[in-house]
Design an enzyme around this catalytic site. Sequence first.
Site, PDB file in Angstrom:
ATOM      1  N   HIS A   1      33.838  30.287  34.445  1.00  0.00           N
ATOM      2  CA  HIS A   1      33.740  31.698  34.651  1.00  0.00           C
ATOM      3  C   HIS A   1      32.561  31.846  35.753  1.00  0.00           C
ATOM      4  O   HIS A   1      32.431  32.962  36.137  1.00  0.00           O
ATOM      5  CB  HIS A   1      33.426  32.326  33.385  1.00  0.00           C
ATOM      6  CG  HIS A   1      33.577  33.807  33.405  1.00  0.00           C
ATOM      7  ND1 HIS A   1      33.983  34.574  34.420  1.00  0.00           N
ATOM      8  CD2 HIS A   1      34.215  34.578  32.275  1.00  0.00           C
ATOM      9  CE1 HIS A   1      34.548  35.758  34.058  1.00  0.00           C
ATOM     10  NE2 HIS A   1      34.518  35.737  32.928  1.00  0.00           N
ATOM     11  N   ARG A   2      31.837  30.860  36.166  1.00  0.00           N
ATOM     12  CA  ARG A   2      30.912  30.985  37.163  1.00  0.00           C
ATOM     13  C   ARG A   2      31.494  31.283  38.284  1.00  0.00           C
ATOM     14  O   ARG A   2      30.689  32.245  39.259  1.00  0.00           O
ATOM     15  CB  ARG A   2      29.856  29.871  37.382  1.00  0.00           C
ATOM     16  CG  ARG A   2      29.006  29.380  36.162  1.00  0.00           C
ATOM     17  CD  ARG A   2      28.159  28.124  36.297  1.00  0.00           C
ATOM     18  NE  ARG A   2      29.005  27.200  36.438  1.00  0.00           N
ATOM     19  CZ  ARG A   2      28.750  25.810  37.091  1.00  0.00           C
ATOM     20  NH1 ARG A   2      27.439  25.862  37.239  1.00  0.00           N
ATOM     21  NH2 ARG A   2      29.638  24.951  37.737  1.00  0.00           N
TER      22      ARG A   2
END
Length: 474
Positions: free
Chosen positions: A446-447
């Site tokens: 999700h970064r």
Amino acid sequence: MKNYCMPDPGEGLTEGEVVSWRVSPGDIVKINDVLCEVETAKSIVELPSPFAGTVAKLCAEPGETVAVGEPLVTIDDGSDDQPEDEPEFLVGHLTAESGRRRRRRRGAAVSAERAPEKAPQTPTLKTGPETDVEPVPEPAQPTQPSRQDPPRMDRAGHVLAKPPARRLAANLSIDLATVTGTGPQGAVTRSDVKAAAEAGRQAAPEPPVVGASAGDAEFATLSVMSRRLLGGAPTEPDGHTRRVPVRGVRKVTAKAMKDSLDTKALVTAFLTCDVTPTMDLVDRLRADRRFKGLRVSPLTIWCKAVCLAMGRTPVVNARWDDAADQIVFRDQINLGIAAATSRGLMVPVVRSAQDMTMLELAEEITRIVAIAKEGKLQPTDYTDGTFSITNVGVFGLDAGTPVVNRTESAILVLGTIARRPWVVGTGDDERVVPRWVTTMSLGFDHRLIDGEEGSTFLHDVAEILSDPASAMLY
């Protein structure tokens, strides 16, 4: 005297275990004669001799782990009495006198010694029907060869074969000189190559199970890998407990998964879809003579769908560079295909999948998975993956929450494909019918991959699988 030391197997591995020796002290070896088999965390590889001479000493016993750079074998090459380390050689060191014995690279010009006449060049073409290109024939022969005849040669001394057959033979690691040709003038066809590959698979012996006997009732219900780990006598005083050293594939996998969990912001998205049209397409491909002998499964279609869907969300194929604090986008899609083997989970890589046709994908998946199951993967076969696909459906599971490879940013999990009731049609035509249905899950970092991007990618893959004709829109 020369010491041949454990070479660097790549991928950050620091040691290897000697599986077996092919030579004994006193044996005379030539350059590139196989000395031993060594098992790394990724595969079992044969180590050829980098120089000629007499085997003076074996520096490790079978089952012994040797660190990179440590001596494996001492060979007396007549140079001097003090052993000298030669850690840099892996596939052979040729002297000037023996240099001409090297195999020519594919596509290299034929030497004047072997081809006094100018050799006709074989064009490189995409794999297609066998009738696309005619081979260069020899002078007319009175009869067609029988199945027992050796392959025919052209004027340059090459086996008579069309480019599609040559490409398939290269992908399947088949020597054309060992294949009986049944085409015009005895040319080797794709069907001949596939038949030779199938015969080789049937003739290959099953790998032995180390440790517990395959017939032991105590281990009868366990997988091959579990039998390898649990084989042997209990090691604890209670007589019921075994301790097994963590090494090889298990050790590397454990470290990679822990590193990934420690550094990535992992999330998982799920989607259930109707893949009946994909299953129909699989049936058509299996019936197509061009796919005969190849591994054709829903996974083949998934690989193509993933490559097409990445065109809209290329960040799925990117990676996070922690050192530079940057997102690195990659044009090349290298698909890691998770494969369960007797040595544990292996992930061979299909390189440049974005440029492959469906037939080429089937050929490469067939080749690379077969090598993985034989435990013969080389570093180039499992490195530089950019996106992974794993199929837990073969074990009867509907979905899973995967751990992303530490060098990648996403992984797609395929669940079991089963007949289920599904609503089709709209309005008065709405009805419930049995359809082929599956659940997919996408694990991503999700970064760099937002929820919208991950969801869009997963939806696009599902759209292609639900309606393969929609691939024309990508």
